[in-house]
Design an enzyme around this catalytic site. Structure first.
Site, PDB file in Angstrom:
ATOM      1  CE  LYS A  77      66.563  37.847  41.210  1.00 54.89           C
ATOM      2  NZ  LYS A  77      67.091  39.094  42.094  1.00 54.89           N
ATOM      3  CD  GLU A 133      71.722  29.112  55.573  1.00 57.70           C
ATOM      4  OE1 GLU A 133      70.735  29.183  54.934  1.00 57.70           O
ATOM      5  OE2 GLU A 133      73.119  29.249  55.117  1.00 57.70           O
ATOM      6  CD  GLU A 175      77.017  25.204  44.728  1.00 60.56           C
ATOM      7  OE1 GLU A 175      77.345  24.870  45.858  1.00 60.56           O
ATOM      8  OE2 GLU A 175      77.404  24.380  43.785  1.00 60.56           O
ATOM      9  CB  CYS A 202      76.796  29.867  51.805  1.00 61.25           C
ATOM     10  SG  CYS A 202      78.515  29.856  50.763  1.00 61.25           S
TER      11      CYS A 202
END
Ligand code: NAD
Length: 495
Positions: free
Chosen positions: A175, A385, A250, A284
């Protein structure tokens, strides 16, 4: 009229069972619809998992070097089509062409690395404690792998997961992110052309809740490899625990570059510009914090602000453009929200700060590269973040303080220090809490044959890339072969 694309399930290209579609648009020009993609749901996932289970039975029995030969062909086909795929990737998610070319190259490198792993996949042989007995461990495939990926590396991240899963003998239900369905579709086409058996690969487009979640909850999916936000990853981990799946996560990062007073400042400047504003900060591993020594703070800030103001925004397909658009309007809103939070907390806006709508950028999701100065460690912009072109700059007075400030976040993905002092460099390697540390290089720059991943809330201990990932996609089987011709009882007959 926009082209309509399909899922690939049970060996066929199919519409979603619902018959519905969603749009994929170009973030550099939101008026351009790239295509329509199937809005799938639980019933599509059900069909895909059933096919993957059937595909697994044949695939696991194919010798691993033969599986490797197919992956080698996948790498060759990706090489042939590199530029075409890169251009489409830039159209669907915005980053500049040099970077989308790099994204595909990472996939090619991963294909060739995985292909050769088919000739290794080592187990161990160890002595038995009993006479005339042979002990070994071997690696065996697990079954159906559910692969759920984000949009910022639309090719590299799926390849990091799918190639190791395949070489180890697993089948796939994939997906991709709904912002990058075209790259995912091309990727499946290439793997089929190279010779991966159809039922081994299943592609299901759609949202996280309607496709991702049913994959995670499906009892016949044996493992999940997920890359995305920490919020979704935590929830996914809970859902997967009901069926005791193996899960690799992750997740997010709040990466920092330290610049010490003895650093090569020109080199450090190039590093931070690339680290903070490459991929429009949507990596990231993006450099989200600059930790700057007081003795060079003012000088380096002047250099940094001047260089940042020179960065050219625009469509990533145009030459000379440094920074492409953000992927969608939601990302612009998040960035704006954090710039406001930072200023309210007392940070000083020293560059950028606004969405950018000039000239050719009028119809896209562009945002000025932004620098917040005078940030202190307790501010939210120093810890959370942002995932956009925003750099928070913090001032420190010593090496020890730099490490303490760097570690002051719940994340632990990438990190960097610029210094000419080898003692400091080695202490940083030892003391920084992160899965990745660069010395005199920016926080970004993964290589396919190096382990990739983070500690703390960036993940759950697994790694992508490198050699370690092959352990995630296999079970260890312990094998005992007794050639004594009699019953030998371990721990009993030999003591
Ligand atoms: P996201 O978490 O919103 O989505 C990631 C994927 O998960 C998408 O395919 C999405 O559709 C799916 N998803 C969403 N909800 C789900 C659910 N309930 N169940 C199952 N699947 C679901 O992340 P994003 O916005 O696509 O990507 C940005 C995030 O990814 C950032 O936090 C970034 O740091 C992280 N990221 C991490 C790495 C890494 O290797 N550590 C690499 C790239 C991106």
């Amino acid at each position: 009229m926009s082209k309509t694309y399909r899922n690939f399930i049970a060996g066929e290209w199919r519409d979603a069972i619902s018959g519905e579609t969603f749009e994929n648009r170009n973030p550099a020009n939101w008026n351009e619809v790239i295509g329509l993609f199937p809005k799938s749901g639980t019933a599509d996932v059900e069909m895909a998992v059933k096919a993957a289970r059937e595909g697994f039975e044949g695939w696991r029995l194919m010798p691993a070097p033969e599986r490797g030969a197919i992956l080698k062909r996948v790498g060759d086909l990706m090489t042939e089509r590199k530029e075409e795929i890169a251009k489409n990737m830039t159209r669907e998610m915005g980053k500049v062409l040099a970077e989308t070319m790099g994204d595909i190259q990472e996939g090619i490198d991963t294909a060739y690395y995985a292909a050769t792993e088919g000739r290794r996949m080592f187990g161990h042989t160890v002595p038995s404690e009993l006479p005339n007995k042979f002990n070994m461990s071997i690696r065996v495939p697990i079954g159906v792998a559910g692969i759920i990926t984000p949009w910022n590396f639309p090719m590299a991240i799926p390849t990091w997961k799918i190639f190791p899963a395949l070489i180890c003998g697993n089948s796939i239900v994939f997906k991709p992110a709904s912002d990058t369905p075209l790259t995912a579709t091309t990727f499946i086409e290439i793997m089929l052309e190279a010779g991966i058996p159809p039922k081994v690969l299943n592609l299901v487009h759609g949202s996280g809740s309607s496709v991702g979640s049913p994959i995670v909850n499906h009892p016949d999916v044996n493992l999940i490899s997920f890359t995305g936000s920490s919020a979704v990853g935590k929830n996914l981990s809970k859902e997967a625990s009901d069926t005791l799946k193996r899960v690799s996560l992750e997740l997010g990062g709040k990466n920092a570059q330290i610049v010490m007073d003895d650093a090569d400042l020109d080199l450090a400047l190039e590093g931070v510009l690339w680290g903070a504003f490459g991929t429009t900060g949507q990596r990231c591993t993006a450099t989200s914090r600059l930790i700057l020594h007081d003795k060079v703070y003012d000088k380096f800030m002047d250099m940094l602000v001047a260089a940042t103001k020179k960065l050219r925004l625009g469509d990533g397909l145009k030459s000379g453009v440094d920074v492409g658009p953000m992927v969608n309007e939601g990302q612009i809103e998040t960035v704006q929200k954090y710039i406001k939070i930072g200023q309210e907390e007392g940070a000083k806006l020293v560059a950028g700060g606004k969405p950018y709508k000039e000239g050719d950028c009028a119809n896209g999701w562009f945002h000025e590269p932004t620098i917040l100065g005078d940030v202190t460690p307790e501010m939210r912009v120093a810890k959370e973040e942002i995932f956009g072109p925003v750099l928070s700059v913090l001032r420190i007075n010593s090496f020890e303080e730099a490490i303490k400030v760097l570690n002051n976040t719940k994340y632990g993905l990438s990190s960097s220090i610029y210094t000419r002092d080898v003692n400091q460099a080695f202490k940083a390697i030892r003391d920084i809490e992160a899965g990745i540390t660069y010395i005199n290089g920016p926080t970004i720059g993964a290589e396919a044959h190096m382990p990739f991943g983070g500690i703390k809330e960036t993940g759950n201990g697994h790694r992508e890339g490198g050699w370690e990932v092959y352990e995630f996609y296999t079970e260890t089987k312990a094998v005992f072969i007794d050639y004594s011709g009699k019953l030998q009882r371990a721990q009993i007959d030999n003591y």
